[in-house]
Scaffold this motif. Sequence first.
Motif, PDB file in Angstrom:
ATOM      1  N   VAL A  53      -1.577  -2.437  15.781  1.00  0.00           N
ATOM      2  CA  VAL A  53      -2.289  -2.667  14.513  1.00  0.00           C
ATOM      3  C   VAL A  53      -3.028  -1.398  14.093  1.00  0.00           C
ATOM      4  O   VAL A  53      -3.012  -1.012  12.919  1.00  0.00           O
ATOM      5  CB  VAL A  53      -3.249  -3.875  14.634  1.00  0.00           C
ATOM      6  CG1 VAL A  53      -4.189  -3.962  13.440  1.00  0.00           C
ATOM      7  CG2 VAL A  53      -2.446  -5.161  14.778  1.00  0.00           C
ATOM      8  N   ALA A  54      -3.655  -0.710  15.048  1.00  0.00           N
ATOM      9  CA  ALA A  54      -4.356   0.539  14.740  1.00  0.00           C
ATOM     10  C   ALA A  54      -3.381   1.620  14.289  1.00  0.00           C
ATOM     11  O   ALA A  54      -3.674   2.385  13.361  1.00  0.00           O
ATOM     12  CB  ALA A  54      -5.142   1.016  15.965  1.00  0.00           C
ATOM     13  N   GLU A  55      -2.206   1.677  14.916  1.00  0.00           N
ATOM     14  CA  GLU A  55      -1.194   2.664  14.531  1.00  0.00           C
ATOM     15  C   GLU A  55      -0.643   2.387  13.139  1.00  0.00           C
ATOM     16  O   GLU A  55      -0.167   3.300  12.459  1.00  0.00           O
ATOM     17  CB  GLU A  55      -0.048   2.671  15.545  1.00  0.00           C
ATOM     18  CG  GLU A  55      -0.416   3.245  16.891  1.00  0.00           C
ATOM     19  CD  GLU A  55       0.730   3.187  17.893  1.00  0.00           C
ATOM     20  OE1 GLU A  55       1.885   2.966  17.496  1.00  0.00           O
ATOM     21  OE2 GLU A  55       0.456   3.361  19.091  1.00  0.00           O
ATOM     22  N   LEU A  56      -0.698   1.137  12.715  1.00  0.00           N
ATOM     23  CA  LEU A  56      -0.172   0.766  11.396  1.00  0.00           C
ATOM     24  C   LEU A  56      -1.102   1.172  10.251  1.00  0.00           C
ATOM     25  O   LEU A  56      -0.659   1.251   9.103  1.00  0.00           O
ATOM     26  CB  LEU A  56       0.099  -0.734  11.324  1.00  0.00           C
ATOM     27  CG  LEU A  56       1.334  -1.229  12.062  1.00  0.00           C
ATOM     28  CD1 LEU A  56       1.386  -2.752  12.043  1.00  0.00           C
ATOM     29  CD2 LEU A  56       2.596  -0.648  11.455  1.00  0.00           C
ATOM     30  N   ALA A  57      -2.363   1.434  10.527  1.00  0.00           N
ATOM     31  CA  ALA A  57      -3.325   1.762   9.467  1.00  0.00           C
ATOM     32  C   ALA A  57      -2.871   2.956   8.611  1.00  0.00           C
ATOM     33  O   ALA A  57      -2.834   2.846   7.381  1.00  0.00           O
ATOM     34  CB  ALA A  57      -4.708   1.985  10.045  1.00  0.00           C
ATOM     35  N   PRO A  58      -2.493   4.098   9.211  1.00  0.00           N
ATOM     36  CA  PRO A  58      -2.043   5.204   8.365  1.00  0.00           C
ATOM     37  C   PRO A  58      -0.710   4.920   7.671  1.00  0.00           C
ATOM     38  O   PRO A  58      -0.456   5.426   6.580  1.00  0.00           O
ATOM     39  CB  PRO A  58      -1.911   6.389   9.329  1.00  0.00           C
ATOM     40  CG  PRO A  58      -2.086   5.864  10.697  1.00  0.00           C
ATOM     41  CD  PRO A  58      -2.627   4.487  10.611  1.00  0.00           C
ATOM     42  N   VAL A  59       0.115   4.090   8.279  1.00  0.00           N
ATOM     43  CA  VAL A  59       1.385   3.718   7.655  1.00  0.00           C
ATOM     44  C   VAL A  59       1.107   2.939   6.375  1.00  0.00           C
ATOM     45  O   VAL A  59       1.714   3.184   5.329  1.00  0.00           O
ATOM     46  CB  VAL A  59       2.258   2.890   8.633  1.00  0.00           C
ATOM     47  CG1 VAL A  59       3.520   2.415   7.954  1.00  0.00           C
ATOM     48  CG2 VAL A  59       2.588   3.689   9.877  1.00  0.00           C
ATOM     49  N   LYS A  60       0.155   2.004   6.454  1.00  0.00           N
ATOM     50  CA  LYS A  60      -0.229   1.228   5.274  1.00  0.00           C
ATOM     51  C   LYS A  60      -0.812   2.131   4.191  1.00  0.00           C
ATOM     52  O   LYS A  60      -0.548   1.937   3.003  1.00  0.00           O
ATOM     53  CB  LYS A  60      -1.243   0.157   5.652  1.00  0.00           C
ATOM     54  CG  LYS A  60      -0.676  -0.976   6.442  1.00  0.00           C
ATOM     55  CD  LYS A  60      -1.806  -1.946   6.766  1.00  0.00           C
ATOM     56  CE  LYS A  60      -1.337  -3.184   7.428  1.00  0.00           C
ATOM     57  NZ  LYS A  60      -2.433  -4.133   7.683  1.00  0.00           N
ATOM     58  N   ALA A  61      -1.604   3.102   4.600  1.00  0.00           N
ATOM     59  CA  ALA A  61      -2.199   4.027   3.631  1.00  0.00           C
ATOM     60  C   ALA A  61      -1.117   4.829   2.919  1.00  0.00           C
ATOM     61  O   ALA A  61      -1.173   5.002   1.696  1.00  0.00           O
ATOM     62  CB  ALA A  61      -3.182   4.964   4.337  1.00  0.00           C
ATOM     63  N   ASN A  62      -0.128   5.314   3.676  1.00  0.00           N
ATOM     64  CA  ASN A  62       0.973   6.052   3.054  1.00  0.00           C
ATOM     65  C   ASN A  62       1.754   5.165   2.094  1.00  0.00           C
ATOM     66  O   ASN A  62       2.134   5.592   1.009  1.00  0.00           O
ATOM     67  CB  ASN A  62       1.922   6.616   4.119  1.00  0.00           C
ATOM     68  CG  ASN A  62       1.365   7.826   4.805  1.00  0.00           C
ATOM     69  OD1 ASN A  62       0.564   8.553   4.242  1.00  0.00           O
ATOM     70  ND2 ASN A  62       1.769   8.049   6.040  1.00  0.00           N
ATOM     71  N   CYS A  63       1.980   3.939   2.481  1.00  0.00           N
ATOM     72  CA  CYS A  63       2.703   2.994   1.640  1.00  0.00           C
ATOM     73  C   CYS A  63       1.926   2.734   0.352  1.00  0.00           C
ATOM     74  O   CYS A  63       2.495   2.777  -0.741  1.00  0.00           O
ATOM     75  CB  CYS A  63       2.947   1.700   2.406  1.00  0.00           C
ATOM     76  SG  CYS A  63       3.925   0.490   1.500  1.00  0.00           S
ATOM     77  N   SER A  64       0.648   2.493   0.477  1.00  0.00           N
ATOM     78  CA  SER A  64      -0.190   2.231  -0.702  1.00  0.00           C
ATOM     79  C   SER A  64      -0.236   3.422  -1.647  1.00  0.00           C
ATOM     80  O   SER A  64      -0.373   3.263  -2.850  1.00  0.00           O
ATOM     81  CB  SER A  64      -1.606   1.876  -0.277  1.00  0.00           C
ATOM     82  OG  SER A  64      -1.606   0.663   0.432  1.00  0.00           O
ATOM     83  N   ALA A  65      -0.124   4.617  -1.069  1.00  0.00           N
ATOM     84  CA  ALA A  65      -0.161   5.835  -1.878  1.00  0.00           C
ATOM     85  C   ALA A  65       1.196   6.160  -2.492  1.00  0.00           C
ATOM     86  O   ALA A  65       1.344   7.171  -3.169  1.00  0.00           O
ATOM     87  CB  ALA A  65      -0.638   7.001  -1.025  1.00  0.00           C
ATOM     88  N   GLY A  66       2.197   5.309  -2.241  1.00  0.00           N
ATOM     89  CA  GLY A  66       3.513   5.530  -2.832  1.00  0.00           C
ATOM     90  C   GLY A  66       4.413   6.444  -2.026  1.00  0.00           C
ATOM     91  O   GLY A  66       5.465   6.857  -2.508  1.00  0.00           O
ATOM     92  N   ARG A  67       4.015   6.764  -0.797  1.00  0.00           N
ATOM     93  CA  ARG A  67       4.839   7.630   0.054  1.00  0.00           C
ATOM     94  C   ARG A  67       5.735   6.741   0.929  1.00  0.00           C
ATOM     95  O   ARG A  67       5.557   6.647   2.146  1.00  0.00           O
ATOM     96  CB  ARG A  67       3.939   8.544   0.881  1.00  0.00           C
ATOM     97  CG  ARG A  67       3.172   9.541   0.020  1.00  0.00           C
ATOM     98  CD  ARG A  67       2.416  10.569   0.835  1.00  0.00           C
ATOM     99  NE  ARG A  67       1.343  10.009   1.620  1.00  0.00           N
ATOM    100  CZ  ARG A  67       0.088   9.868   1.214  1.00  0.00           C
ATOM    101  NH1 ARG A  67      -0.253  10.237   0.005  1.00  0.00           N
ATOM    102  NH2 ARG A  67      -0.828   9.351   2.009  1.00  0.00           N
TER     103      ARG A  67
END
Length: 85
Positions: A53-67
């Motif tokens: 879950v902690a590793e997914l945090a930056p993945v979610k941020a990239n997704c939200s930013a359109g990357r």
Amino acid sequence: MSARMTFLVAAILCVSAGTASAACSGAIGEFETIIGSDAETGNLNKGVHRKIVAELAPVKANCSAGRDAEATRALSAIKSRHGYR
């Protein structure tokens, strides 16, 4: 007429950015459901679940930013590292 065209272009860009985020967010959500279920049934250690879950945090941020591509690659790496496909 120019103001209408500008508004239309802005609306299209906003919708297309949302669509890109939706592509990776679906994959992230599906993976979160799987690991949540695995943790509840005891097939995944609770500590490992917290780590994922902690590793997914930056993945979610990239997704939200359109990357989307970057988020998809990172999600794939997390899955592989923890034995998921």
